[in-house]
Write a protein that holds these residues in place. Structure first.
Motif, PDB file in Angstrom:
ATOM      1  N   LEU A   1       0.824  -1.203   0.000  1.00  0.00           N
ATOM      2  CA  LEU A   1       0.000   0.000   0.000  1.00  0.00           C
ATOM      3  C   LEU A   1       0.861   1.258   0.000  1.00  0.00           C
ATOM      4  CD1 LEU A   1      -2.776  -1.067   2.537  1.00  0.00           C
ATOM      5  CD2 LEU A   1      -2.938  -0.970   0.042  1.00  0.00           C
ATOM      6  N   LEU A   2       1.981   1.234   0.710  1.00  0.00           N
ATOM      7  CA  LEU A   2       2.886   2.375   0.699  1.00  0.00           C
ATOM      8  C   LEU A   2       3.466   2.578  -0.696  1.00  0.00           C
ATOM      9  CD1 LEU A   2       4.544   4.571   2.114  1.00  0.00           C
ATOM     10  CD2 LEU A   2       6.233   2.817   2.670  1.00  0.00           C
ATOM     11  N   TYR A   3       3.867   1.487  -1.336  1.00  0.00           N
ATOM     12  CA  TYR A   3       4.395   1.580  -2.700  1.00  0.00           C
ATOM     13  C   TYR A   3       3.354   2.147  -3.659  1.00  0.00           C
ATOM     14  CZ  TYR A   3       5.549  -0.099  -7.371  1.00  0.00           C
ATOM     15  OH  TYR A   3       5.755  -0.175  -8.717  1.00  0.00           O
ATOM     16  N   LEU A   4       2.125   1.647  -3.578  1.00  0.00           N
ATOM     17  CA  LEU A   4       1.070   2.127  -4.466  1.00  0.00           C
ATOM     18  C   LEU A   4       0.702   3.573  -4.165  1.00  0.00           C
ATOM     19  CD1 LEU A   4      -1.237  -1.020  -4.540  1.00  0.00           C
ATOM     20  CD2 LEU A   4       0.304  -0.215  -6.337  1.00  0.00           C
ATOM     21  N   LEU A   5       0.789   3.973  -2.896  1.00  0.00           N
ATOM     22  CA  LEU A   5       0.517   5.357  -2.537  1.00  0.00           C
ATOM     23  C   LEU A   5       1.543   6.294  -3.157  1.00  0.00           C
ATOM     24  CD1 LEU A   5      -1.094   7.424  -0.843  1.00  0.00           C
ATOM     25  CD2 LEU A   5       0.461   6.934   1.061  1.00  0.00           C
ATOM     26  N   ILE A   6       2.818   5.940  -3.072  1.00  0.00           N
ATOM     27  CA  ILE A   6       3.873   6.784  -3.623  1.00  0.00           C
ATOM     28  C   ILE A   6       3.788   6.838  -5.150  1.00  0.00           C
ATOM     29  CG2 ILE A   6       6.365   7.052  -3.889  1.00  0.00           C
ATOM     30  CD1 ILE A   6       5.395   7.799  -1.146  1.00  0.00           C
ATOM     31  N   THR A   7       3.689   5.668  -5.787  1.00  0.00           N
ATOM     32  CA  THR A   7       3.633   5.651  -7.250  1.00  0.00           C
ATOM     33  C   THR A   7       2.359   6.310  -7.773  1.00  0.00           C
ATOM     34  OG1 THR A   7       2.697   3.407  -7.150  1.00  0.00           O
ATOM     35  CG2 THR A   7       5.077   3.607  -7.442  1.00  0.00           C
ATOM     36  N   GLY A   8       1.237   6.129  -7.054  1.00  0.00           N
ATOM     37  CA  GLY A   8       0.005   6.787  -7.466  1.00  0.00           C
ATOM     38  C   GLY A   8       0.108   8.294  -7.356  1.00  0.00           C
ATOM     39  N   PHE A   9       0.721   8.771  -6.280  1.00  0.00           N
ATOM     40  CA  PHE A   9       0.920  10.210  -6.117  1.00  0.00           C
ATOM     41  C   PHE A   9       1.777  10.782  -7.239  1.00  0.00           C
ATOM     42  CE2 PHE A   9       4.134  13.271  -4.657  1.00  0.00           C
ATOM     43  CZ  PHE A   9       3.328  14.381  -4.459  1.00  0.00           C
ATOM     44  N   VAL A  10       2.890  10.128  -7.529  1.00  0.00           N
ATOM     45  CA  VAL A  10       3.795  10.622  -8.571  1.00  0.00           C
ATOM     46  C   VAL A  10       3.105  10.615  -9.936  1.00  0.00           C
ATOM     47  CG1 VAL A  10       5.955  10.168  -9.784  1.00  0.00           C
ATOM     48  CG2 VAL A  10       5.861   9.958  -7.295  1.00  0.00           C
ATOM     49  N   ALA A  11       2.381   9.539 -10.243  1.00  0.00           N
ATOM     50  CA  ALA A  11       1.706   9.449 -11.540  1.00  0.00           C
ATOM     51  C   ALA A  11       0.592  10.479 -11.667  1.00  0.00           C
ATOM     52  CB  ALA A  11       1.146   8.039 -11.737  1.00  0.00           C
ATOM     53  N   ALA A  12      -0.153  10.713 -10.587  1.00  0.00           N
ATOM     54  CA  ALA A  12      -1.288  11.634 -10.655  1.00  0.00           C
ATOM     55  C   ALA A  12      -0.832  13.071 -10.797  1.00  0.00           C
ATOM     56  CB  ALA A  12      -2.170  11.473  -9.415  1.00  0.00           C
ATOM     57  N   ILE A  13       0.148  13.490 -10.010  1.00  0.00           N
ATOM     58  CA  ILE A  13       0.561  14.889 -10.057  1.00  0.00           C
ATOM     59  C   ILE A  13       1.315  15.189 -11.358  1.00  0.00           C
ATOM     60  CG2 ILE A  13       2.849  14.768  -8.993  1.00  0.00           C
ATOM     61  CD1 ILE A  13       1.992  17.166  -7.260  1.00  0.00           C
ATOM     62  N   GLN A  14       1.813  14.139 -12.039  1.00  0.00           N
ATOM     63  CA  GLN A  14       2.488  14.337 -13.325  1.00  0.00           C
ATOM     64  C   GLN A  14       1.572  14.052 -14.515  1.00  0.00           C
ATOM     65  OE1 GLN A  14       7.062  13.491 -13.245  1.00  0.00           O
ATOM     66  NE2 GLN A  14       6.082  11.729 -12.323  1.00  0.00           N
ATOM     67  N   GLN A  15       0.281  13.918 -14.278  1.00  0.00           N
ATOM     68  CA  GLN A  15      -0.649  13.638 -15.364  1.00  0.00           C
ATOM     69  C   GLN A  15      -0.551  14.730 -16.439  1.00  0.00           C
ATOM     70  OE1 GLN A  15      -2.581  12.038 -17.843  1.00  0.00           O
ATOM     71  NE2 GLN A  15      -2.931  10.856 -15.966  1.00  0.00           N
TER      72      GLN A  15
END
Length: 308
Positions: free
Chosen positions: A229-243
């Protein structure tokens, strides 16, 4: 006898060291092409970008050293910080719902039969292989004010049409929906793999104690998946803010900059401003923002490996 045993151990150690050196040498040869490509396409461009961020440079003239001016211009630009703040809002709109939906879907997959689970996994992964540009076009047609499927459905329910991507109040949310749809596939499959890896003995012991699904989820599944969940939280944050593709194709940052996310802001500045140094400085500052937020998340979320 003692000296002979010592000699034999020394010979065995030498043979092991010789084989280890040979294996290390082979590994280095295999890594050499990757390191070379990494240096050409990642390391050197990053170093050169850092150099150009301190220059007043364009494609039409030689670089002129200006020191920290590009960075101070970016940091004093309210439009840049507005785009960064909008990026955080977009993260809040996409990452938590995506994680919750992916978790529920993964729980469904691991609870059904193998054949039906395979169908579910294939169906949820399909959006991942679809281009973001194609997805943008599809959702533009869905959101169309006069002929879109969504407004037709709302009209069937007696609701007036809504300008989903033409109204600043709805545009960012309208972009968040396809972003969630695109990211759910891989997120769900990662969660499925994590759930399958949890020992079934934990659930059997909990069932013997009379635990229900919510209790098993709260006290077994989530704690066992905390690193995932921590990994998905970090990668999701990076992917979303760089959309980038969705706001570019669907709204081009409009209306009234309501969907102007950071990467789109930097891209528009790059193609419209003669001073490329400003855009590079903005990109480097975004890198600092992403790194800082990721470090804060790692700091405050316990990510130590679980021990059986």
């Amino acid at each position: 006898m003692v000296s002979q045993a010592v000699h034999e151990r020394r010979m065995i150690r030498q043979r092991q060291n010789r084989h280890r050196f040979r294996d290390d040498k082979i590994a280095y040869w295999f890594l050499l092409p990757v390191v070379g490509l990494l240096g050409i396409f990642v390391i050197w461009p990053a170093i050169y970008a850092g150099y150009l961020s301190f220059q007043n440079w364009s494609f039409y003239k030689d670089p002129e050293f200006v020191g920290w001016k590009n960075f101070t211009d970016v940091m004093s630009d309210p439009l840049f910080w507005a785009a960064v703040g909008r990026g955080f809002v977009f993260v809040a709109m996409t990452v938590p719902p995506m994680l919750v939906l992916a978790f529920l879907f993964a729980s469904l997959v691991v609870s059904v039969g193998r054949k039906f689970a395979s169908v579910l996994k294939v169906s949820i992964y399909i959006p991942t292989i679809i281009s973001a540009v194609i997805t943008s076009i599809i959702f533009v047609l869905i959101y169309d004010y006069s002929g879109g499927l969504l407004n037709w459905f709302l009209g069937f329910l007696g609701v007036d049409p809504i300008a989903w991507i033409g109204d600043p109040a709805w545009a960012l949310l309208a972009i968040a929906v396809p972003a969630i749809w695109l990211g759910m596939g891989l997120t769900s499959l990662i969660m499925v793999a994590a759930m399958v890896d949890i020992p079934q003995e934990f659930y059997e012991a909990a069932a013997m104690e009379g635990a229900n699904w919510w209790q098993k989820t709260a006290f077994i599944t989530l704690p066992q998946m905390k690193n995932i969940l921590l990994y998905l939280l970090i990668t999701g944050f990076v992917a979303a803010i760089q959309q980038f593709e969705l706001p570019l194709v669907m709204t081009n940052g409009g209306p009234l900059d309501s969907t102007m996310l950071p990467n789109l802001f930097i891209f528009n500045h790059f193609r419209n401003d003669i001073n490329v140094g400003y855009s590079i400085a903005a990109a480097l500052l975004m890198f600092v923002v992403l790194g800082t937020v990721s470090a804060v998340v790692f700091k405050f979320v316990n990510s130590e490996r679980l021990v059986d």
